[in-house]
Motif scaffolding. Sequence first.
Motif, short mmCIF file in Angstrom:
data_model
loop_
_atom_site.label_atom_id
_atom_site.label_comp_id
_atom_site.label_asym_id
_atom_site.label_seq_id
_atom_site.Cartn_x
_atom_site.Cartn_y
_atom_site.Cartn_z
N ASP A 13 -58.26 -16.51 29.42
CA ASP A 13 -58.38 -16.20 28.00
C ASP A 13 -59.56 -15.27 27.71
O ASP A 13 -59.47 -14.38 26.86
CB ASP A 13 -58.50 -17.49 27.18
CG ASP A 13 -57.21 -18.30 27.17
OD1 ASP A 13 -56.14 -17.77 27.53
OD2 ASP A 13 -57.28 -19.50 26.80
N ALA A 14 -60.67 -15.48 28.42
CA ALA A 14 -61.83 -14.59 28.25
C ALA A 14 -61.48 -13.18 28.72
O ALA A 14 -61.83 -12.19 28.06
CB ALA A 14 -63.03 -15.13 29.02
N ALA A 15 -60.77 -13.08 29.84
CA ALA A 15 -60.36 -11.77 30.35
C ALA A 15 -59.43 -11.08 29.35
O ALA A 15 -59.52 -9.87 29.13
CB ALA A 15 -59.69 -11.91 31.71
N GLY A 22 -61.38 -3.69 25.16
CA GLY A 22 -61.97 -2.63 25.97
C GLY A 22 -61.14 -2.17 27.15
O GLY A 22 -61.60 -1.37 27.97
N GLY A 23 -59.92 -2.68 27.26
CA GLY A 23 -59.06 -2.32 28.38
C GLY A 23 -59.48 -3.03 29.65
O GLY A 23 -60.52 -3.70 29.70
N PRO A 24 -58.70 -2.89 30.70
CA PRO A 24 -59.01 -3.56 31.96
C PRO A 24 -60.41 -3.26 32.51
O PRO A 24 -61.03 -4.16 33.08
CB PRO A 24 -57.91 -3.07 32.91
CG PRO A 24 -56.77 -2.74 32.01
CD PRO A 24 -57.40 -2.21 30.75
N PRO A 25 -60.96 -2.04 32.32
CA PRO A 25 -62.31 -1.80 32.85
C PRO A 25 -63.38 -2.71 32.23
O PRO A 25 -64.43 -2.93 32.84
CB PRO A 25 -62.58 -0.34 32.50
CG PRO A 25 -61.24 0.29 32.37
CD PRO A 25 -60.36 -0.79 31.80
N ALA A 26 -63.12 -3.24 31.05
CA ALA A 26 -64.10 -4.12 30.38
C ALA A 26 -64.17 -5.49 31.04
O ALA A 26 -65.10 -6.25 30.79
CB ALA A 26 -63.75 -4.27 28.91
N VAL A 27 -63.18 -5.80 31.86
CA VAL A 27 -63.13 -7.10 32.50
C VAL A 27 -63.81 -7.02 33.87
O VAL A 27 -63.28 -6.39 34.79
CB VAL A 27 -61.68 -7.60 32.65
CG1 VAL A 27 -61.64 -8.97 33.32
CG2 VAL A 27 -60.98 -7.62 31.31
N THR A 28 -64.96 -7.63 33.96
CA THR A 28 -65.68 -7.74 35.23
C THR A 28 -66.02 -9.21 35.42
O THR A 28 -65.95 -10.01 34.48
CB THR A 28 -66.98 -6.92 35.22
OG1 THR A 28 -67.87 -7.48 34.24
CG2 THR A 28 -66.71 -5.45 34.90
N VAL A 29 -66.39 -9.56 36.63
CA VAL A 29 -66.80 -10.94 36.88
C VAL A 29 -67.97 -11.28 35.95
O VAL A 29 -68.01 -12.34 35.33
CB VAL A 29 -67.18 -11.14 38.36
CG1 VAL A 29 -67.78 -12.52 38.59
CG2 VAL A 29 -65.98 -10.90 39.26
N GLY A 30 -68.90 -10.35 35.81
CA GLY A 30 -70.06 -10.57 34.96
C GLY A 30 -69.71 -10.70 33.49
O GLY A 30 -70.22 -11.59 32.80
N SER A 31 -68.83 -9.83 32.99
CA SER A 31 -68.50 -9.89 31.55
C SER A 31 -67.73 -11.16 31.20
O SER A 31 -67.96 -11.76 30.15
CB SER A 31 -67.71 -8.64 31.12
OG SER A 31 -66.44 -8.60 31.73
N VAL A 32 -66.84 -11.59 32.08
CA VAL A 32 -66.09 -12.83 31.84
C VAL A 32 -67.04 -14.02 31.88
O VAL A 32 -67.00 -14.89 31.01
CB VAL A 32 -64.94 -12.98 32.88
CG1 VAL A 32 -64.32 -14.37 32.79
CG2 VAL A 32 -63.89 -11.90 32.67
N SER A 33 -67.91 -14.05 32.88
CA SER A 33 -68.86 -15.16 33.01
C SER A 33 -69.80 -15.21 31.82
O SER A 33 -70.08 -16.30 31.28
CB SER A 33 -69.65 -15.03 34.32
OG SER A 33 -68.76 -15.12 35.43
N ARG A 34 -70.27 -14.04 31.37
CA ARG A 34 -71.16 -14.00 30.19
C ARG A 34 -70.46 -14.49 28.94
O ARG A 34 -71.02 -15.25 28.15
CB ARG A 34 -71.68 -12.57 29.96
CG ARG A 34 -72.95 -12.24 30.73
CD ARG A 34 -73.57 -10.92 30.27
NE ARG A 34 -72.67 -9.77 30.34
CZ ARG A 34 -72.37 -9.12 31.46
NH1 ARG A 34 -72.87 -9.49 32.62
NH2 ARG A 34 -71.56 -8.08 31.42
N LEU A 35 -69.23 -14.05 28.73
CA LEU A 35 -68.49 -14.46 27.54
C LEU A 35 -68.33 -15.98 27.49
O LEU A 35 -68.44 -16.60 26.44
CB LEU A 35 -67.12 -13.77 27.49
CG LEU A 35 -66.27 -14.01 26.26
CD1 LEU A 35 -66.99 -13.53 25.00
CD2 LEU A 35 -64.93 -13.31 26.40
N LEU A 36 -68.08 -16.57 28.65
CA LEU A 36 -67.90 -18.03 28.72
C LEU A 36 -69.22 -18.79 28.84
O LEU A 36 -69.23 -20.01 28.75
CB LEU A 36 -67.02 -18.38 29.92
CG LEU A 36 -65.56 -18.01 29.84
CD1 LEU A 36 -64.86 -18.30 31.16
CD2 LEU A 36 -64.88 -18.73 28.70
N LYS A 37 -70.29 -18.02 29.11
CA LYS A 37 -71.58 -18.66 29.43
C LYS A 37 -71.41 -19.58 30.65
O LYS A 37 -71.89 -20.72 30.68
CB LYS A 37 -72.12 -19.42 28.23
CG LYS A 37 -72.45 -18.51 27.06
CD LYS A 37 -72.98 -19.30 25.89
CE LYS A 37 -73.42 -18.42 24.74
NZ LYS A 37 -72.44 -17.67 24.06
N ALA A 38 -70.71 -19.05 31.62
CA ALA A 38 -70.41 -19.79 32.86
C ALA A 38 -71.14 -19.14 34.03
O ALA A 38 -71.35 -17.93 34.05
CB ALA A 38 -68.91 -19.75 33.13
#
Length: 191
Positions: A13-15, A22-38
Amino acid sequence: MARPAFARRDFLDAALALAATGGPPAVTVGSVSRLLKAPTGSFYHRFPSRDALLGELWLRTVQAFQDGVRAASDSGDWLGVALHTPRWVREHLDEGRLLLLYHRDDFVSGEWPAALREGVGAQTRAFEAAHRRFACEVLGDPGPDGLRRAQFVLAEVPVAAVRQHLRRGEPPPPIVDDLIRATYHAIVRSA
């Protein structure tokens, strides 16, 4: 044993949220983890890579879309198949942006994992089978011209009709359904 703080679905869901804006380039391991605070390790506990996450997200979205297509085609509601795209997009705007503004190759670089390849293949075969059925049952032309007309009226017209609205981040207005309906009837009458 404690329940994990994050589920696999949370990462998907975060991805989706990141890719929709932001399209697929906006999805990184870091951006997903940051969004979830994981923690990053939590990501890798569920997915071996960014490609695996994005591939699964793309396939999940296609399968959700195809459920409505399959229901309409199984009941012989071919106009419903064509109208499913704008209807589904109105209810699933983020998923619609993901599915219809990008190509599946935008989600995974290189070779898709085997399980995802099999899922993509199954979806492709189901879609092609529906087109063949429409060409035979409605157009009376199972040949290349009938298949081309089926692909055009069931898939290409609806996608083209909603795409500009998706680019603007808005649901397609009701006139989109009218345009798809008129095109559908014109193609069917011409056959």
